[in-house]
Design an enzyme around this catalytic site. Structure first.
Site, PDB file in Angstrom:
ATOM      1  NE  ARG A 126      -2.667  -2.238   2.603  1.00 13.49           N
ATOM      2  CZ  ARG A 126      -3.065  -2.377   3.757  1.00 13.49           C
ATOM      3  NH1 ARG A 126      -3.858  -1.786   4.537  1.00 13.49           N
ATOM      4  NH2 ARG A 126      -2.671  -3.638   4.523  1.00 13.49           N
ATOM      5  CD  GLU A 128      -0.427  -9.007  17.469  1.00 14.96           C
ATOM      6  OE1 GLU A 128      -0.699  -8.379  16.404  1.00 14.96           O
ATOM      7  OE2 GLU A 128      -1.251  -9.145  18.290  1.00 14.96           O
TER       8      GLU A 128
HETATM    9  P1  AMP Z   1       3.458  -1.366  11.705  1.00 12.99           P
HETATM   10  O1  AMP Z   1       4.384  -2.126  11.239  1.00 12.99           O
HETATM   11  O2  AMP Z   1       2.794  -2.150  13.104  1.00 12.99           O
HETATM   12  O3  AMP Z   1       3.462   0.087  11.926  1.00 12.99           O
HETATM   13  O4  AMP Z   1       2.101  -1.553  10.741  1.00 12.99           O
HETATM   14  C1  AMP Z   1       2.100  -0.744   9.731  1.00 12.99           C
HETATM   15  C2  AMP Z   1       1.581  -1.646   8.341  1.00 12.99           C
HETATM   16  O5  AMP Z   1       0.640  -2.690   8.717  1.00 12.99           O
HETATM   17  C3  AMP Z   1       1.093  -0.893   7.162  1.00 12.99           C
HETATM   18  O6  AMP Z   1       1.670  -1.233   6.121  1.00 12.99           O
HETATM   19  C4  AMP Z   1      -0.723  -1.289   7.108  1.00 12.99           C
HETATM   20  O7  AMP Z   1      -0.848  -1.289   5.926  1.00 12.99           O
HETATM   21  C5  AMP Z   1      -0.806  -2.550   7.991  1.00 12.99           C
HETATM   22  N1  AMP Z   1      -1.760  -2.251   9.003  1.00 12.99           N
HETATM   23  C6  AMP Z   1      -1.532  -2.493  10.477  1.00 12.99           C
HETATM   24  N2  AMP Z   1      -2.632  -2.053  10.966  1.00 12.99           N
HETATM   25  C7  AMP Z   1      -3.657  -1.775  10.306  1.00 12.99           C
HETATM   26  C8  AMP Z   1      -4.849  -1.641  10.437  1.00 12.99           C
HETATM   27  N3  AMP Z   1      -5.778  -1.685  11.349  1.00 12.99           N
HETATM   28  N4  AMP Z   1      -5.761  -1.462   9.333  1.00 12.99           N
HETATM   29  C9  AMP Z   1      -5.030  -1.411   7.996  1.00 12.99           C
HETATM   30  N5  AMP Z   1      -3.920  -1.727   7.793  1.00 12.99           N
HETATM   31  C10 AMP Z   1      -3.025  -1.968   9.073  1.00 12.99           C
END
Ligand code: AMP
Length: 171
Positions: free
Chosen positions: A58, A95
């Site tokens: 994305r 996670e």
């Molecule tokens: P993080 O590495 O935890 O910051 O997660 C970021 C990535 O996970 C991004 O590329 C988002 O597209 C996806 N992501 C994480 N949580 C969500 C959510 N609640 N809704 C949509 N995409 C998410």
């Protein structure tokens, strides 16, 4: 325009307890899409990046038109095994378990490399932190981060290196 009204929330996707922020409804809206790219460009233009880096997948959707708008180049960061030439790679914690991101070695080379990292959403900040490490290990200059959506309660912003961080919609 209120971008947030164009983002759809899907409860319990991809697993129970996750409120998924679905950007496909924003992308589908012609005025919403152009406003989002224009607003991102306005907010980061003074950082004057030479390149925008977007994370699969994305980050590509927002990163490439933003790079075009800024007159910058676009560099994809991809999941393992997708890039055809020699890569730098970095492991990072999810996670559950580990994942890896890769970038072409010859895509990042100083001195002319002021880099802006772009993704659709910051949650824990793990993906953006790993991408920042790839940039910093190359010797390029990380000038900032831009996200369409920020999930504030997860504290991702606090984990990122100390450069400007912009987000358009906060939850
Ligand atoms: P993080 O590495 O935890 O910051 O997660 C970021 C990535 O996970 C991004 O590329 C988002 O597209 C996806 N992501 C994480 N949580 C969500 C959510 N609640 N809704 C949509 N995409 C998410």
């Amino acid at each position: 325009m209120d971008i947030q009204t164009l983002i759809r929330e899907i409860p319990d996707f991809p697993k129970p307890g996750i409120q998924f922020k679905d950007i496909t409804t924003l992308l589908r809206d012609p005025a919403g899409l152009s406003y989002t790219i224009d607003l991102l460009a306005e907010k980061v233009s003074e950082l004057a990046p030479d390149f925008v880096i977007g994370m699969e997948s994305r980050g590509f959707i927002f990163g490439a038109p933003l790079a075009y708008k800024l007159g910058a180049g676009f560099i994809p960061v991809r999941k393992p095994g997708k890039l055809p030439a020699a890569v730098h790679s970095i492991e990072y914690e999810l996670e559950y378990g580990m994942d890896r991101l890769e970038v072409h070695q010859d895509a990042l080379h100083p001195p002319d490399c002021k880099i802006l990292i772009v993704d659709d959403l910051i949650a824990t900040g793990g993906t953006a932190t790993a991408t920042a490490k790839l940039v910093q290990q190359s010797g390029c200059n990380l000038v900032g981060f831009a996200f369409v959506i920020e999930l504030k309660d997860l504290g991702g912003r606090e984990r990122l290196p100390a450069v400007p961080i912009i987000s358009l919609v906060q939850y």
